[in-house]
Enzyme design. Sequence first.
Site, PDB file in Angstrom:
ATOM      1  N   LYS A 156       0.660  -1.467   0.284  1.00 50.92           N
ATOM      2  CA  LYS A 156       0.219   0.304   0.168  1.00 50.92           C
ATOM      3  C   LYS A 156       1.127   0.905  -0.111  1.00 50.92           C
ATOM      4  CE  LYS A 156      -3.842  -1.306   2.804  1.00 50.92           C
ATOM      5  NZ  LYS A 156      -4.809  -1.544   1.778  1.00 50.92           N
ATOM      6  N   GLU A 179      -6.494  -9.721   0.842  1.00 51.08           N
ATOM      7  CA  GLU A 179      -5.888 -10.407   1.428  1.00 51.08           C
ATOM      8  C   GLU A 179      -7.438 -11.169   2.392  1.00 51.08           C
ATOM      9  OE1 GLU A 179      -5.446  -7.255   2.482  1.00 51.08           O
ATOM     10  OE2 GLU A 179      -5.801  -7.938   4.241  1.00 51.08           O
ATOM     11  N   ARG A 214     -10.301 -11.997   2.053  1.00 48.89           N
ATOM     12  CA  ARG A 214     -11.391 -12.674   1.158  1.00 48.89           C
ATOM     13  C   ARG A 214     -10.305 -14.009   1.375  1.00 48.89           C
ATOM     14  NH1 ARG A 214     -11.100  -9.380  -3.979  1.00 48.89           N
ATOM     15  NH2 ARG A 214     -11.336  -8.061  -2.333  1.00 48.89           N
TER      16      ARG A 214
HETATM   17  N1  BES Z   1      -8.095  -3.335   4.492  1.00 48.66           N
HETATM   18  C1  BES Z   1      -8.032  -3.536   3.463  1.00 48.66           C
HETATM   19  C2  BES Z   1      -9.540  -2.692   3.149  1.00 48.66           C
HETATM   20  C3  BES Z   1      -9.712  -1.120   3.822  1.00 48.66           C
HETATM   21  C4  BES Z   1      -8.940   0.407   3.246  1.00 48.66           C
HETATM   22  C5  BES Z   1      -9.873  -1.332   5.335  1.00 48.66           C
HETATM   23  C6  BES Z   1      -9.816   1.141   3.622  1.00 48.66           C
HETATM   24  C7  BES Z   1     -10.461  -0.079   5.773  1.00 48.66           C
HETATM   25  C8  BES Z   1      -9.436   1.729   5.358  1.00 48.66           C
HETATM   26  C9  BES Z   1      -8.305  -4.507   2.021  1.00 48.66           C
HETATM   27  O1  BES Z   1      -7.460  -5.327   2.353  1.00 48.66           O
HETATM   28  C10 BES Z   1      -7.549  -4.332   0.904  1.00 48.66           C
HETATM   29  O2  BES Z   1      -6.960  -3.717   1.082  1.00 48.66           O
HETATM   30  N2  BES Z   1      -8.389  -3.960  -0.278  1.00 48.66           N
HETATM   31  C11 BES Z   1      -8.330  -3.616  -1.651  1.00 48.66           C
HETATM   32  C12 BES Z   1      -8.784  -4.641  -2.280  1.00 48.66           C
HETATM   33  C13 BES Z   1      -8.015  -4.282  -3.942  1.00 48.66           C
HETATM   34  C14 BES Z   1      -6.957  -4.464  -4.056  1.00 48.66           C
HETATM   35  C15 BES Z   1      -8.504  -5.279  -5.047  1.00 48.66           C
HETATM   36  C16 BES Z   1      -9.015  -2.637  -1.666  1.00 48.66           C
HETATM   37  O3  BES Z   1      -9.601  -2.140  -1.203  1.00 48.66           O
HETATM   38  O4  BES Z   1      -8.159  -1.584  -2.095  1.00 48.66           O
HETATM   39 ZN    ZN Z   2      -7.404  -6.053   4.530  1.00 49.75          ZN
HETATM   40 MN    MN Z   3      -5.383  -5.892   1.796  1.00 47.47          MN
END
Ligand code: BES
Ligand code: ZN
Ligand code: MN
Length: 495
Positions: free
Chosen positions: A271, A343, A345
């Site tokens: 990230k 991750e 899921r």
């Molecule tokens: N934990 C994150 C989702 C999240 C984002 C929670 C912001 C709270 C605040 C999750 O694991 C994630 O990174 N999801 C990605 C999925 C994508 C790579 C398909 C996302 O939402 O960008």
């Molecule tokens: Zn996450």
């Molecule tokens: Mn994530």
Amino acid sequence: MLDISFAALDLPEEGVLVLPLAEGAELTGPVAALDKALKGGLKRALEAAEFTGKKGQQANLLAPGKYKKILFIGTGKAESPGKPEELGGTIVASLAKETAVAVLTASPEQAAKLAFGARLRAYRFDTYRTTLKPDEKPKLAKLRLLTPEPNAAEKAYKTLAAIARGVEFTRDLVTEPANILYPAEFADRAEGLKKLGLKVEVFGQKELEKLGFGTLLSVSQGSAREPRMVVLQWFGAAHEDEGKKSAKKLKDPIAFIGKGVTFDTGGISIKPAAGMEDMKWDMAGAGAVVGAMAALAGRKAKVDAVGLIGLVENMPSSTATRPGDVVKSYSGQTVEILNTDAEGRLVLADVLYYAQQRFEPKYMVDLATLTGAIITGLGHEYAGLFSNNDELAAQLTAAGASVDELLWRMPLVPLGESYDKEINSPIADVKNIGSRAGGSITAAQFLQRFVNGKPWAHLDIAGMAWASKDSAVTPKGATAFGVRLLDAFARGFEA
Ligand code: BES
Ligand code: ZN
Ligand code: MN
């Protein structure tokens, strides 16, 4: 912590007194008597302040008689009064600088709910503040509810206090930084709930390997912190075979499953730096599940329930999963991991499959901070609800509305084929991301491949787990969204 007590209706004659008043309501009973003793001073003050009783309106009288302060708070129209929980929260926020406050209430139920709201709003997390300045320290220490039948209020509050303890337990977990709260530490704290009568099992790296939790392990393999799965069982329903060995098996339980990523860096699909600290609360789903189980046990709910949480840390390292890797899930399905940041899921896939295999639950409900896309879609007002079962979806929505934890169902039909095609992989059974479009839906679609057709709902709480500003019963920070909702949902199954 706020010291809450209930006492009979006699008004104290000093200190700080709070008098809730509905729109157009006359001063009655002890308040009318007080007004008389003050030679009509209360009525005059209300007029001078142009107090109408509108919900949330306040009129603050300084030093009437021997009092330090009398605070009138409007409760709105008598036929549609504001919620006593919110009133309690408002009182705590408005009188934070006082040390002791007495509140006049109309019924034991109102007193108990008001106390509950006050307690939720008074939550603080000061564990790491070694140098709190005097004006940062909590002042309001004592809240006394004056009520007809204080014993009945006390009794009603006992149940609510168990729920409040669940909420506080969850908020603590969600607020803890990830260097303190990693999977093993989270599991230890969950194990502490044994004292409430829960049966708690903890699975470590070896056990998870033996079970074949390939997707969960693919997330944790980049971290020096070992993963855990925790299973918490609450035997609350009456069992006909009480006392026999078979009574130790849950009967048609409701199952709650939580995403517990104690920190989500994204892994190799790392990230961006800005805001990454938020990912300490990527375990809020698991936090809500253990808080809800604590609430059920604490109030001795007459229901069989099981909570299962998958705990991992998602880190980049030389042992981390690479984009393109293929792993085998506990269900036997193979998964192509195209983005290691999707991750949650992967963790839930194994835990969901395990939950339905071992417990044959009547309903499964998972909670997860699963996608940023749900925040784009619903903001911070509703959590996303996805389900393959209309009745379950309706029950969850109603339970949420009853405790102000709102759900919005997406999409409007049971999840279907066209979305599902998005996650077919050319090299494995399924891939862990779709295209950018409908990101929250394809995530839910992925989970659905691991529920084996059983009645299931998924709550995407990414927009709800953490609040950037105060609200009625929730100070900013960890909300514990889901604890009260799951508790209210469980109530629907109690004998
Ligand atoms: N934990 C994150 C989702 C999240 C984002 C929670 C912001 C709270 C605040 C999750 O694991 C994630 O990174 N999801 C990605 C999925 C994508 C790579 C398909 C996302 O939402 O960008
Ligand atoms: Zn996450
Ligand atoms: Mn994530």
